[in-house]
Design an enzyme around this catalytic site. Structure first.
Site, PDB file in Angstrom:
ATOM      1  N   GLY A  61     -23.678  -0.028  11.749  1.00  0.00           N
ATOM      2  CA  GLY A  61     -23.635  -1.412  12.208  1.00  0.00           C
ATOM      3  C   GLY A  61     -23.579  -2.423  11.093  1.00  0.00           C
ATOM      4  O   GLY A  61     -23.081  -2.146   9.994  1.00  0.00           O
ATOM      5  N   GLU A 103     -10.011  -9.683  -5.148  1.00  0.00           N
ATOM      6  CA  GLU A 103      -8.877  -8.985  -5.757  1.00  0.00           C
ATOM      7  C   GLU A 103      -7.987  -9.967  -6.519  1.00  0.00           C
ATOM      8  O   GLU A 103      -6.918  -9.594  -7.001  1.00  0.00           O
ATOM      9  CB  GLU A 103      -8.063  -8.233  -4.695  1.00  0.00           C
ATOM     10  CG  GLU A 103      -8.775  -6.996  -4.183  1.00  0.00           C
ATOM     11  CD  GLU A 103      -7.939  -6.174  -3.209  1.00  0.00           C
ATOM     12  OE1 GLU A 103      -8.275  -4.992  -3.019  1.00  0.00           O
ATOM     13  OE2 GLU A 103      -6.962  -6.701  -2.636  1.00  0.00           O
ATOM     14  N   ASP A 110       0.838  -1.198   0.000  1.00  0.00           N
ATOM     15  CA  ASP A 110       0.000   0.000   0.000  1.00  0.00           C
ATOM     16  C   ASP A 110       0.874   1.250   0.000  1.00  0.00           C
ATOM     17  O   ASP A 110       1.765   1.390   0.852  1.00  0.00           O
ATOM     18  CB  ASP A 110      -0.905   0.029   1.231  1.00  0.00           C
ATOM     19  CG  ASP A 110      -2.008  -1.006   1.177  1.00  0.00           C
ATOM     20  OD1 ASP A 110      -2.193  -1.633   0.119  1.00  0.00           O
ATOM     21  OD2 ASP A 110      -2.689  -1.197   2.207  1.00  0.00           O
ATOM     22  N   GLY A 134     -12.557  -3.159   7.298  1.00  0.00           N
ATOM     23  CA  GLY A 134     -13.457  -4.158   6.745  1.00  0.00           C
ATOM     24  C   GLY A 134     -12.821  -5.533   6.700  1.00  0.00           C
ATOM     25  O   GLY A 134     -13.499  -6.556   6.905  1.00  0.00           O
ATOM     26  N   ASP A 135     -11.526  -5.583   6.446  1.00  0.00           N
ATOM     27  CA  ASP A 135     -10.823  -6.864   6.399  1.00  0.00           C
ATOM     28  C   ASP A 135     -10.724  -7.476   7.793  1.00  0.00           C
ATOM     29  O   ASP A 135     -10.882  -8.692   7.966  1.00  0.00           O
ATOM     30  CB  ASP A 135      -9.436  -6.683   5.793  1.00  0.00           C
ATOM     31  CG  ASP A 135      -9.496  -6.280   4.332  1.00  0.00           C
ATOM     32  OD1 ASP A 135     -10.414  -6.733   3.622  1.00  0.00           O
ATOM     33  OD2 ASP A 135      -8.634  -5.492   3.897  1.00  0.00           O
TER      34      ASP A 135
END
Length: 280
Positions: free
Chosen positions: A202, A137, A12, A229-230
């Protein structure tokens, strides 16, 4: 619990700025950093820190970026011996984050396009896994082949959103998406179990298209939402694979997600899963 993660491994390139730029606009940034990322690697890192015995399946280049990505995973206990080293360069994500924790991301697949399904390693036998987690991905056909070849509890983080083969939707024991991905993927209405995240509103569980559980978000100070999120996906996958009550599994995953957004890294530092269970 033994977990296999099949997915992307990236580096990243992250720039932080007061706000995200509009099309064609240049904004002044706060800082730049280079760190390990990729949805697959992020989820493998999170699952290992949460307490699972994790093996990563993916591909990186024969370059310094690949060395960094693998070293970062090894440092949290992920087995990376099955990650392929290929001629293509390691995948890269260009990320801009703002002061509110929002982000813009462009991913260049690189070596991730060379990921292959590992059917022998995710089937029952000496190296059987309890759960197999994958994302999009990497090529969807690779994910489908792996899911169809295993008896493990299969979890698909269907991100980035795309139309999915019907066989893949039917085979997935659990699909995890955010609200935008759920709205864009009509095929998910036919899935057995889908967890949908709504950010600060939520998350919810849908079974065969019907909402069966809703859990509020855990309040958090948002520093960076890139890996949240991961981390959430890894936590809810491990919880539901272990047979936890759905509301408890979603609540625990929300606590993990809250911890993740408070950390600036795409692969945030996490405690064992039972620590977050105790918070709910």
């Amino acid at each position: 619990m033994r977990a296999a993660v099949l997915g992307s491994i990236n580096i990243d390139l992250v720039a932080s700025a007061p706000r995200l730029p509009n099309p064609g606009e240049t904004v002044s940034g706060h800082a730049f950093r280079r760190e390990a990322g990729g949805k697959g690697a992020n989820q493998a890192s999170a699952a290992a820190q949460l307490g699972a015995d994790v093996v990563m399946f993916g591909a990186v280049g024969q370059d310094a970026d690949g060395d960094l990505a693998l070293a970062t995973l090894r440092a949290v206990g992920v087995d990376v011996e099955s990650v392929r080293r290929v001629a293509e360069p390691t995948g890269v994500a260009l990320i801009v984050t703002d002061d509110a924790g929002e982000n813009q991301i462009v991913v260049c697949a690189g070596a991730n396009a060379e990921v292959v399904a590992p059917p022998a390693d995710v089937s029952p036998g000496d190296r059987a896994f309890d759960v197999l987690i994958a994302q999009l991905e990497i090529p969807a056909e690779v994910v489908e082949a792996a899911f169809l070849a295993t008896d493990a509890f299969t979890v698909l983080n269907a991100s980035p959103a795309r139309e999915l083969p019907e066989r893949l939707v039917r085979r997935a024991d659990l699909i995890v998406v955010n609200e935008h991905e759920y709205a864009a993927m009509e095929s998910l209405r036919a899935a057995r179990r889908v967890v949908v995240t709504y950010g600060g509103a939520g998350s919810a569980l849908f079974e065969n298209g019907e909402r069966t559980a809703t859990v509020p978000a855990v309040p958090a100070t948002v520093v960076n939402s890139v890996g949240a999120g991961d981390a959430y996906c890894a936590a809810v996958a491990l919880g539901l694979a272990a047979g936890a009550d759905p509301c408890s599994a979603l609540a625990t995953a929300s606590a993990v997600g809250a911890a993740a957004v408070a950390d600036p890294a795409s692969q945030p530092a996490l405690f064992p899963l039972h620590d977050y269970e105790a918070m709910t």
